[in-house]
Design a protein around this motif. Structure first.
Motif, PDB file in Angstrom:
ATOM      1  N   LEU A 127       8.676 -22.992 -28.626  1.00 36.32           N
ATOM      2  CA  LEU A 127       9.506 -24.026 -28.039  1.00 36.32           C
ATOM      3  C   LEU A 127      10.968 -24.183 -29.048  1.00 36.32           C
ATOM      4  O   LEU A 127      12.016 -23.975 -28.358  1.00 36.32           O
ATOM      5  N   VAL A 128      10.770 -24.056 -30.200  1.00 39.74           N
ATOM      6  CA  VAL A 128      12.084 -24.191 -31.250  1.00 39.74           C
ATOM      7  C   VAL A 128      12.739 -22.757 -31.092  1.00 39.74           C
ATOM      8  O   VAL A 128      14.063 -22.568 -30.823  1.00 39.74           O
ATOM      9  N   LEU A 129      11.977 -21.581 -30.991  1.00 38.57           N
ATOM     10  CA  LEU A 129      12.572 -20.388 -30.725  1.00 38.57           C
ATOM     11  C   LEU A 129      13.199 -20.189 -29.475  1.00 38.57           C
ATOM     12  O   LEU A 129      14.407 -19.647 -29.646  1.00 38.57           O
ATOM     13  N   GLY A 130      12.596 -20.887 -28.522  1.00 33.36           N
ATOM     14  CA  GLY A 130      13.460 -20.949 -27.110  1.00 33.36           C
ATOM     15  C   GLY A 130      14.875 -21.402 -27.130  1.00 33.36           C
ATOM     16  O   GLY A 130      16.136 -20.972 -26.688  1.00 33.36           O
ATOM     17  N   ALA A 131      14.849 -22.628 -27.739  1.00 31.30           N
ATOM     18  CA  ALA A 131      16.114 -23.260 -27.955  1.00 31.30           C
ATOM     19  C   ALA A 131      17.333 -22.645 -28.969  1.00 31.30           C
ATOM     20  O   ALA A 131      18.316 -22.381 -28.621  1.00 31.30           O
ATOM     21  N   VAL A 132      16.653 -22.010 -29.921  1.00 36.79           N
ATOM     22  CA  VAL A 132      17.301 -21.459 -30.893  1.00 36.79           C
ATOM     23  C   VAL A 132      18.081 -20.012 -30.284  1.00 36.79           C
ATOM     24  O   VAL A 132      18.981 -19.878 -30.348  1.00 36.79           O
ATOM     25  N   SER A 133      17.123 -19.441 -29.492  1.00 37.30           N
ATOM     26  CA  SER A 133      17.405 -17.994 -28.945  1.00 37.30           C
ATOM     27  C   SER A 133      18.761 -18.484 -27.800  1.00 37.30           C
ATOM     28  O   SER A 133      19.615 -17.573 -27.689  1.00 37.30           O
ATOM     29  N   GLY A 134      18.721 -19.401 -27.117  1.00 33.04           N
ATOM     30  CA  GLY A 134      19.624 -20.087 -26.115  1.00 33.04           C
ATOM     31  C   GLY A 134      21.039 -20.301 -26.882  1.00 33.04           C
ATOM     32  O   GLY A 134      21.761 -19.624 -26.190  1.00 33.04           O
ATOM     33  N   MET A 135      21.025 -20.781 -27.996  1.00 36.26           N
ATOM     34  CA  MET A 135      22.261 -20.955 -28.546  1.00 36.26           C
ATOM     35  C   MET A 135      22.854 -19.640 -29.217  1.00 36.26           C
ATOM     36  O   MET A 135      24.136 -19.457 -29.075  1.00 36.26           O
ATOM     37  N   ILE A 136      21.876 -18.775 -29.730  1.00 32.96           N
ATOM     38  CA  ILE A 136      22.651 -17.484 -30.079  1.00 32.96           C
ATOM     39  C   ILE A 136      22.959 -16.781 -29.080  1.00 32.96           C
ATOM     40  O   ILE A 136      24.043 -16.257 -29.060  1.00 32.96           O
ATOM     41  N   ALA A 137      22.279 -16.605 -27.851  1.00 30.36           N
ATOM     42  CA  ALA A 137      22.593 -15.797 -26.767  1.00 30.36           C
ATOM     43  C   ALA A 137      24.130 -16.313 -26.194  1.00 30.36           C
ATOM     44  O   ALA A 137      24.951 -15.643 -25.807  1.00 30.36           O
ATOM     45  N   GLY A 138      24.340 -17.630 -25.991  1.00 33.00           N
ATOM     46  CA  GLY A 138      25.359 -18.265 -25.633  1.00 33.00           C
ATOM     47  C   GLY A 138      26.641 -17.798 -26.413  1.00 33.00           C
ATOM     48  O   GLY A 138      27.596 -17.670 -25.918  1.00 33.00           O
ATOM     49  N   ALA A 139      26.394 -18.037 -27.797  1.00 32.51           N
ATOM     50  CA  ALA A 139      27.291 -17.650 -28.704  1.00 32.51           C
ATOM     51  C   ALA A 139      27.840 -16.075 -28.558  1.00 32.51           C
ATOM     52  O   ALA A 139      28.976 -15.786 -28.642  1.00 32.51           O
ATOM     53  N   ALA A 140      26.785 -15.338 -28.548  1.00 32.26           N
ATOM     54  CA  ALA A 140      26.990 -13.859 -28.281  1.00 32.26           C
ATOM     55  C   ALA A 140      27.713 -13.713 -27.066  1.00 32.26           C
ATOM     56  O   ALA A 140      28.732 -12.671 -27.131  1.00 32.26           O
TER      57      ALA A 140
ATOM     58  N   ILE B 269      22.420 -10.226 -22.119  1.00 26.99           N
ATOM     59  CA  ILE B 269      22.501 -10.679 -23.611  1.00 26.99           C
ATOM     60  C   ILE B 269      21.337 -11.567 -23.786  1.00 26.99           C
ATOM     61  O   ILE B 269      20.657 -11.412 -24.758  1.00 26.99           O
ATOM     62  N   PHE B 270      21.138 -12.617 -22.747  1.00 28.76           N
ATOM     63  CA  PHE B 270      20.148 -13.502 -22.692  1.00 28.76           C
ATOM     64  C   PHE B 270      18.482 -12.848 -22.829  1.00 28.76           C
ATOM     65  O   PHE B 270      17.788 -13.374 -23.653  1.00 28.76           O
ATOM     66  N   ALA B 271      18.408 -11.770 -22.130  1.00 28.54           N
ATOM     67  CA  ALA B 271      17.018 -11.059 -21.971  1.00 28.54           C
ATOM     68  C   ALA B 271      16.962 -10.510 -23.510  1.00 28.54           C
ATOM     69  O   ALA B 271      15.632 -10.435 -24.135  1.00 28.54           O
ATOM     70  N   VAL B 272      17.855  -9.959 -23.997  1.00 36.73           N
ATOM     71  CA  VAL B 272      17.769  -9.008 -25.330  1.00 36.73           C
ATOM     72  C   VAL B 272      17.473 -10.193 -26.502  1.00 36.73           C
ATOM     73  O   VAL B 272      16.700 -10.021 -27.083  1.00 36.73           O
ATOM     74  N   VAL B 273      18.294 -10.986 -26.574  1.00 38.23           N
ATOM     75  CA  VAL B 273      17.950 -12.216 -27.462  1.00 38.23           C
ATOM     76  C   VAL B 273      16.690 -12.770 -27.305  1.00 38.23           C
ATOM     77  O   VAL B 273      15.911 -13.240 -28.246  1.00 38.23           O
ATOM     78  N   LYS B 274      16.441 -13.360 -26.111  1.00 38.91           N
ATOM     79  CA  LYS B 274      15.010 -13.879 -25.837  1.00 38.91           C
ATOM     80  C   LYS B 274      13.866 -12.841 -26.374  1.00 38.91           C
ATOM     81  O   LYS B 274      13.034 -13.410 -26.978  1.00 38.91           O
ATOM     82  N   ALA B 275      14.076 -11.760 -26.015  1.00 45.03           N
ATOM     83  CA  ALA B 275      12.934 -10.763 -26.424  1.00 45.03           C
ATOM     84  C   ALA B 275      12.730 -10.421 -27.833  1.00 45.03           C
ATOM     85  O   ALA B 275      11.761 -10.376 -28.443  1.00 45.03           O
ATOM     86  N   THR B 276      13.985 -10.430 -28.576  1.00 42.59           N
ATOM     87  CA  THR B 276      13.969 -10.382 -29.761  1.00 42.59           C
ATOM     88  C   THR B 276      13.557 -11.509 -30.639  1.00 42.59           C
ATOM     89  O   THR B 276      12.491 -11.460 -31.619  1.00 42.59           O
ATOM     90  N   VAL B 277      13.903 -12.503 -30.267  1.00 41.51           N
ATOM     91  CA  VAL B 277      13.487 -14.057 -30.816  1.00 41.51           C
ATOM     92  C   VAL B 277      11.782 -14.206 -30.730  1.00 41.51           C
ATOM     93  O   VAL B 277      11.253 -14.576 -31.567  1.00 41.51           O
ATOM     94  N   GLU B 278      11.396 -13.802 -29.434  1.00 44.76           N
ATOM     95  CA  GLU B 278       9.904 -14.173 -29.002  1.00 44.76           C
ATOM     96  C   GLU B 278       9.070 -12.967 -29.900  1.00 44.76           C
ATOM     97  O   GLU B 278       7.915 -13.590 -30.266  1.00 44.76           O
ATOM     98  N   ARG B 279       9.580 -11.764 -29.892  1.00 44.73           N
ATOM     99  CA  ARG B 279       8.854 -10.728 -30.359  1.00 44.73           C
ATOM    100  C   ARG B 279       8.735 -11.109 -31.962  1.00 44.73           C
ATOM    101  O   ARG B 279       7.530 -11.032 -32.665  1.00 44.73           O
TER     102      ARG B 279
END
Length: 88
Positions: free
Chosen positions: A13-26, A63-73
């Motif tokens: 859950l935390v990683l999902g929120a963080v990945s959204g912020m990272i992806a948005g900025a990227a 961008i969102f897909a790559v960031v999400k996969a990276t953070v989840e992995r």
């Protein structure tokens, strides 16, 4: 339910929120490089052409897909280091 899956749930859950912020900025930075504009077009922005709207959507999705996969992995690997099992 496996112990690793239970341990991963709050982390996920935390990683999902963080990945959204990272992806948005990227995406914002990437869009500035692509079009030289501050804001990406919205699908309902009638002043922007189709090409620009579809390009923005495709870039944002990638961008969102790559960031999400990276953070989840990375989170799954960290969970395995802590619990000794993969959280699937």
């Amino acid at each position: 339910m496996k112990k690793s899956k239970i341990a991963y749930r709050p982390v996920g859950l935390v990683l999902g929120a963080v990945s959204g912020m990272i992806a948005g900025a990227a995406f914002k930075q990437t869009w500035k490089l692509i079009e030289g504009e501050g804001d990406a077009p919205d699908a309902l922005d009638e002043d922007r052409p189709w090409r620009q709207i579809l390009l923005a959507a495709a870039v944002q999705g990638a961008i969102f897909a790559v960031v999400k996969a990276t953070v989840e992995r990375s989170g799954a690997q960290a969970t395995r280091r802590v619990t000794g099992t993969w959280p699937a």
